[in-house]
Design an enzyme around this catalytic site. Sequence first.
Site, PDB file in Angstrom:
ATOM      1  CD  GLU A 131     -57.497  21.575  58.720  1.00 19.03           C
ATOM      2  OE1 GLU A 131     -57.380  22.131  59.824  1.00 19.03           O
ATOM      3  OE2 GLU A 131     -57.076  20.434  58.495  1.00 19.03           O
TER       4      GLU A 131
ATOM      5  CE  LYS B  59     -54.292  18.137  58.901  1.00 20.30           C
ATOM      6  NZ  LYS B  59     -55.549  18.442  59.626  1.00 20.30           N
TER       7      LYS B  59
ATOM      8  CB  CYS C 131     -54.370  22.013  60.605  1.00 19.96           C
ATOM      9  SG  CYS C 131     -55.159  22.232  62.211  1.00 19.96           S
TER      10      CYS C 131
END
Length: 524
Positions: free
Chosen positions: A82, A181, A214
């Site tokens: 990321e 995300k 993440c």
Amino acid sequence: MAATFQTRICLAFLVVLAHVTYCPVTGVLRDSNYYTAAVVEFTPSHKWGNNGTLTLRDNYRAYLEYIKEASKQNADIIVFPEDGLTSLYMPHRSLMDSWATVIPSVLDNYVPCTQNTIQNVSETLTSLSCAARQNRIYVVVNIAEKEFCKPNGKRCSDGVSYHNTNVVFDRTGKIVARYRKVNLYMEYNFDPTPIPEVITFDTDFGVKFGTFICFDILFPVPALNLTRTLGISNFVYSTAWFSEMPYLTAVQTQFGWSFAENVNLLVSGYHEPKNGNAGSGIYLGRRGMAVGTITASPEHRLLIARVPKRTQLSESSESSESSEQNEVCEWKLHERRQQIAKPNDAGLDSLDQTKKLDTIRLLHDDLTKYKSVLLNASLTEQLCYGDFCCDFDVRKNSVDSGTSYRAVVYDGVRLYGRDVHAGIRVCSVLQCYNDSIYSCGFPRSSDTAFTVLNITATYDNYHELLVMPTVLDRSLLPMQRFTYSELVNGNQARVSIALDRSTKNLLTFGLYARDFSRDRNDRP
Ligand SMILES: *[C@@H]1O[C@H](CO)[C@@H](O)[C@H](O)[C@H]1NC(C)=O
Ligand SMILES: *[C@@H]1O[C@H](CO)[C@@H](O)[C@H](O)[C@H]1NC(C)=O
Ligand SMILES: *[C@@H]1O[C@H](CO)[C@@H](O)[C@H](O)[C@H]1NC(C)=O
Ligand SMILES: *[C@@H]1O[C@H](CO)[C@@H](O)[C@H](O)[C@H]1NC(C)=O
Ligand SMILES: *[C@@H]1O[C@H](CO)[C@@H](O)[C@H](O)[C@H]1NC(C)=O
Ligand SMILES: *[C@@H]1O[C@H](CO)[C@@H](O)[C@H](O)[C@H]1NC(C)=O
């Protein structure tokens, strides 16, 4: 190689099961049952200023070398972290333009390397597409995306939305996945996705992957949609994790999630230890960790492992109408760290590793609201926090006066970052350095040996939770010698985690559960 991966110990199947129960099998897997995966622990370069072009150029050029090297080692797929192209230091939203790229939809069947019909696709994306194509390898990167939208629409006041996005290129350089995300961690220059995406892609080696980013790992959408609804068992995951003691350091969390869902997880982590970012690995569900690294200065940045295509191995029985369900599965993990690329890589739990840890910045959970008792030589007792109870069976010698240990129980809500209130249920043993609760979660070497350590928790709404083992030793890696058993009856479960042998240098050992029903997001 005829390695025995795992002892299969499905203790008992008391009745015919209505749910299919998966237990690992012992076995020999043929070559066609594996693929080769590469992940990169990467430190982005970062040029000050509001023009992203130079930063992105430096970083994608560094990626090209890893792509070449991974391909040379016959990797089928390579994963980058990321923010690895932009670095974490992106400017204010109003200055994001040169840091972000348009990313064509999968439906466009677009190969940036050979096509130019879609405008505003960046040089970065084009070069990475060419690298995937030239090296015949799947490439997974995370990049800032700009999506043009109709001005004055919701969240589109200035005509553009910015997303934190994973892009996957196949071996011809074609974009085969684009995932935005869902669970942003304070990233105020990115826009939340109005409709969460649940993204998968297929590969020519017969594996269907899911992907997420993440902070997503701690939430149900999309991660658990992928594992529990779609049955995906291979994941590519990019992260820039901020490790937190004692439950949420990077490799500990990655291992715990892969184990809990019993899926392969390929993790590439952003590396900047002074900021708390470190930790990558390849995890094989209940077969354990194939390779992992979390150090201040890794000897190797490219981790490669062979990965069995399937984690779930035998279906123990057919469906039936039986209402009585009792499933007992027990897993024994054995130390098994396979690595084909660099035999000395990630010299796990060695003293060398310990020395390299102390410059990783670690956040600390606020433990004062947790209920805890000091551990003496032994404890055989149930500890409860409200209605949530855990049985502890602990025997230890206390030869080390420089460390002490506590048994901890908690059932409540905590804050992640600034905005996200999250339900958790925890029971564990923790290392401290004296009798004060404030001294817990600061890693130290310890000669205190646990000869028995068995923690059992009971959950009522088990299928709505994510229950993960949380295990950590002095090298900030999971210690992998434990037995894990789940006794599931309808929506209730008793889960035990127990050490297999006398163990020193233990930092954290127990069960960390997320209870999503209590989550709240206060993002402005
Ligand atoms: C950013 O820097 C590059 C390379 O120096 C330059 O070509 C480009 O014009 C700059 N872009 C902007 C928007 O200033
Ligand atoms: C997108 O590309 C077009 C054509 O090259 C250009 O005119 C426009 O300025 C670009 N828009 C942005 C926001 O970069
Ligand atoms: C994902 O799971 C959530 C429940 O956790 C559900 O509300 C949502 O509809 C699911 N989304 C998809 C696309 O399956
Ligand atoms: C451990 O010993 C201390 C001091 O002797 C005592 O106060 C404490 O209650 C003991 N803890 C347990 C769990 O028995
Ligand atoms: C624990 O150690 C800290 C400093 O390292 C010290 O301030 C504190 O007084 C100690 N607490 C106890 C209970 O010994
Ligand atoms: C751990 O304790 C539980 C509950 O007392 C028990 O059922 C389980 O067999 C124990 N596990 C081991 C490995 O001793």
